[in-house]
Design a protein around this motif. Structure first.
Motif, PDB file in Angstrom:
ATOM      1  N   ILE A  91      98.066 -95.171 -46.036  1.00  0.00           N
ATOM      2  CA  ILE A  91      97.897 -94.361 -47.073  1.00  0.00           C
ATOM      3  C   ILE A  91      97.923 -95.256 -48.484  1.00  0.00           C
ATOM      4  O   ILE A  91      99.037 -95.897 -48.493  1.00  0.00           O
ATOM      5  CB  ILE A  91      98.961 -93.222 -47.211  1.00  0.00           C
ATOM      6  N   VAL A  92      97.246 -95.072 -49.616  1.00  0.00           N
ATOM      7  CA  VAL A  92      97.154 -95.539 -50.853  1.00  0.00           C
ATOM      8  C   VAL A  92      97.474 -94.456 -51.685  1.00  0.00           C
ATOM      9  O   VAL A  92      96.717 -93.579 -51.727  1.00  0.00           O
ATOM     10  CB  VAL A  92      95.701 -96.445 -51.021  1.00  0.00           C
ATOM     11  N   ARG A  93      98.393 -94.623 -52.729  1.00  0.00           N
ATOM     12  CA  ARG A  93      99.052 -93.689 -53.523  1.00  0.00           C
ATOM     13  C   ARG A  93      98.807 -94.163 -54.855  1.00  0.00           C
ATOM     14  O   ARG A  93      99.304 -95.317 -55.108  1.00  0.00           O
ATOM     15  CB  ARG A  93     100.341 -93.256 -53.159  1.00  0.00           C
ATOM     16  N   HIS A  94      98.210 -93.436 -55.736  1.00  0.00           N
ATOM     17  CA  HIS A  94      98.059 -93.747 -57.179  1.00  0.00           C
ATOM     18  C   HIS A  94      98.116 -92.718 -58.088  1.00  0.00           C
ATOM     19  O   HIS A  94      97.492 -91.592 -57.824  1.00  0.00           O
ATOM     20  CB  HIS A  94      96.740 -94.760 -57.229  1.00  0.00           C
TER      21      HIS A  94
ATOM     22  N   LEU B  67      96.683 -89.313 -56.698  1.00  0.00           N
ATOM     23  CA  LEU B  67      95.672 -89.642 -55.677  1.00  0.00           C
ATOM     24  C   LEU B  67      96.298 -90.087 -54.390  1.00  0.00           C
ATOM     25  O   LEU B  67      97.083 -90.918 -54.379  1.00  0.00           O
ATOM     26  CB  LEU B  67      94.619 -90.329 -56.119  1.00  0.00           C
ATOM     27  N   GLU B  68      95.929 -89.465 -53.245  1.00  0.00           N
ATOM     28  CA  GLU B  68      96.213 -90.070 -51.778  1.00  0.00           C
ATOM     29  C   GLU B  68      95.086 -90.365 -50.974  1.00  0.00           C
ATOM     30  O   GLU B  68      94.313 -89.564 -50.706  1.00  0.00           O
ATOM     31  CB  GLU B  68      97.076 -89.331 -51.074  1.00  0.00           C
ATOM     32  N   LEU B  69      94.658 -91.823 -51.022  1.00  0.00           N
ATOM     33  CA  LEU B  69      93.583 -92.153 -50.166  1.00  0.00           C
ATOM     34  C   LEU B  69      94.105 -92.619 -48.743  1.00  0.00           C
ATOM     35  O   LEU B  69      95.017 -93.320 -48.613  1.00  0.00           O
ATOM     36  CB  LEU B  69      92.954 -93.049 -50.815  1.00  0.00           C
TER      37      LEU B  69
ATOM     38  N   VAL C  21      97.331 -82.876 -56.666  1.00  0.00           N
ATOM     39  CA  VAL C  21      97.203 -83.836 -55.823  1.00  0.00           C
ATOM     40  C   VAL C  21      95.844 -83.973 -55.240  1.00  0.00           C
ATOM     41  O   VAL C  21      95.607 -82.995 -54.498  1.00  0.00           O
ATOM     42  CB  VAL C  21      98.491 -84.116 -54.659  1.00  0.00           C
ATOM     43  N   ARG C  22      95.073 -85.074 -55.428  1.00  0.00           N
ATOM     44  CA  ARG C  22      93.691 -85.096 -54.793  1.00  0.00           C
ATOM     45  C   ARG C  22      93.560 -86.087 -53.551  1.00  0.00           C
ATOM     46  O   ARG C  22      94.462 -86.943 -53.554  1.00  0.00           O
ATOM     47  CB  ARG C  22      92.633 -85.704 -55.551  1.00  0.00           C
ATOM     48  N   THR C  23      92.882 -85.911 -52.563  1.00  0.00           N
ATOM     49  CA  THR C  23      92.981 -86.575 -51.231  1.00  0.00           C
ATOM     50  C   THR C  23      91.506 -87.091 -51.136  1.00  0.00           C
ATOM     51  O   THR C  23      90.531 -86.816 -51.636  1.00  0.00           O
ATOM     52  CB  THR C  23      93.359 -85.886 -50.163  1.00  0.00           C
ATOM     53  N   GLY C  24      91.497 -88.341 -50.300  1.00  0.00           N
ATOM     54  CA  GLY C  24      90.303 -89.064 -50.254  1.00  0.00           C
ATOM     55  C   GLY C  24      90.280 -90.170 -49.171  1.00  0.00           C
ATOM     56  O   GLY C  24      91.617 -90.207 -48.623  1.00  0.00           O
ATOM     57  N   ARG C  25      89.142 -90.920 -48.788  1.00  0.00           N
ATOM     58  CA  ARG C  25      89.231 -91.869 -48.017  1.00  0.00           C
ATOM     59  C   ARG C  25      88.677 -93.025 -48.635  1.00  0.00           C
ATOM     60  O   ARG C  25      87.839 -92.960 -49.561  1.00  0.00           O
ATOM     61  CB  ARG C  25      88.481 -91.592 -46.735  1.00  0.00           C
ATOM     62  N   VAL C  26      89.196 -94.368 -48.399  1.00  0.00           N
ATOM     63  CA  VAL C  26      88.606 -95.453 -49.019  1.00  0.00           C
ATOM     64  C   VAL C  26      88.340 -96.351 -47.528  1.00  0.00           C
ATOM     65  O   VAL C  26      89.103 -96.533 -46.803  1.00  0.00           O
ATOM     66  CB  VAL C  26      89.500 -96.258 -49.917  1.00  0.00           C
ATOM     67  N   TYR C  27      87.117 -97.173 -47.942  1.00  0.00           N
ATOM     68  CA  TYR C  27      86.863 -97.905 -46.719  1.00  0.00           C
ATOM     69  C   TYR C  27      86.895 -99.448 -46.956  1.00  0.00           C
ATOM     70  O   TYR C  27      86.364 -99.880 -47.820  1.00  0.00           O
ATOM     71  CB  TYR C  27      85.460 -97.600 -46.327  1.00  0.00           C
TER      72      TYR C  27
END
Length: 354
Positions: free
Chosen positions: A296-299, A306-308, A241-247
């Protein structure tokens, strides 16, 4: 059971093609890109386009995309002359975006040789992005060449016909060899499409409808009593599971979109700014500014989930912004965002209407 096994073992593999083709003549699925048995062969451009789209994607999902592409770019020359951004936007949602980049490269290579596809499997393999399967499918379906076409459906049918129990992916070589044993010299394209249809409608992954199968008498998997266990697949590994941020940066009813680098994940696509997450690691390059959390956006991607964290800034005053374009929020669905970013956009818009 023993009598059934003996009958299957003595079944002549050369009988497979006539039985399958007779079944296909009556039961062929009607698909937008297909010519039915007895009709004129399909345009190689449309065969190739559909086969590229169908990789790792369902028939139901591909239909609207195929219709749009052939309406906007009806010939390979039209596609070759298209703007990269327009093609990538039209592809958005189909996933595996390297296919879209290869699509353009191949179209331009074909246009450079007068707009004609090579009519042999070997010649097709020389085009950008055409692997073993796609070259064989186009050679057989568009040009009537004898070629061994093995997609996931054919793989399942053949594994059961010959009771090939070597786990995948190692078993693929044995399955391909066996497929070559039953592929006929004539009507190879119809045979390939018939095998695909059989796998999609009768010899399904779960609960195969063996009593309706035209190949039942010669099927060793059926004779053994448990065809659904084939092909044997290796145990799935847990995906990281990768994580990050989306703006989401909005000004005067418009949201900032950036263009992703040409190479790498989702290359060349319009997207929301992010912090540099990738298949290999979490995001790290935070965008400076005054943000508030937006959910949270999951894909799920092929090799990782991925969890953003969605970060919001409306009418920002002190945000260091990347270069991009300002897109009207009310038409964001038309921006052609990849699915993960489209999910983020929908989350923002839904929050305003709930």
């Amino acid at each position: 059971m023993q009598a059934r096994e003996e009958a299957a073992k003595s079944f002549d593999p050369e009988a497979i093609a006539p039985l399958l083709l007779a079944w296909y003549d009556t039961n062929a699925r009607r698909l937008p890109w297909r010519r039915l048995p007895g009709e004129e062969r399909q345009d190689p451009y449309r065969v190739w386009l559909s086969e590229v789209m169908l990789q790792q994607t369902t028939v139901a999902a591909v239909g609207p995309y195929y219709s749009k592409f052939t309406e906007v770019w009806p010939t390979v020359g039209d596609l070759a002359a298209a703007d990269d951004a327009d093609v990538m936007a039209a592809w958005a949602g189909l996933g595996y975006y390297a296919r879209a980049r290869n699509l353009l490269a191949c179209a331009r290579a074909v246009a450079a040789r007068g707009g004609n596809f090579p009519d042999t499997e070997a010649g097709l393999r020389e085009l950008p992005g055409l692997g073993e399967y796609t070259a064989a499918a186009v050679a057989a379906i568009a040009f009537g060449r004898r070629a061994v076409v093995v997609d996931a459906n054919v793989e399942r049918v053949v594994a059961r016909l010959f009771a090939i129990d070597e786990p995948l992916p190692a078993g693929k070589a044995a399955i391909r060899f066996a497929a070559g044993q039953v592929t006929p010299e004539e009507r190879a394209g119809d045979f390939a499409q018939g095998m695909m249809d059989l796998g999609a409608t009768i010899c399904t992954a779960r609960s195969p409808r063996c009593m309706l199968c035209p190949l039942r008498e010669g099927c060793r998997g059926y004779a053994q009593g448990s065809p659904e266990r084939l092909p044997v697949k290796a145990a799935k590994k847990a995906k990281p599971v990768r994580t990050g941020r989306v703006y989401w940066v909005e000004r005067d009813g418009k949201v900032l979109l950036v263009r992703r680098p040409g190479r790498g994940m989702l290359g060349g696509m319009r997207a929301l700014p992010d912090d540099g997450w990738s298949a290999k690691g979490d995001g790290a390059d935070a965008l400076a500014g005054d943000w508030r959390a937006g959910g949270i956006v999951r894909h799920g991607f092929t090799h990782f989930d991925l969890e953003l964290q969605l970060m919001l800034s409306v009418q920002p005053q002190a945000v260091s912004l990347p270069q991009g374009e300002w897109w009207p929020v009310e038409t964001i669905e038309a921006a052609g965002l990849p699915t993960v970013f489209a999910k983020a956009a929908r989350l923002v818009v839904a929050g305003r209407t709930d």
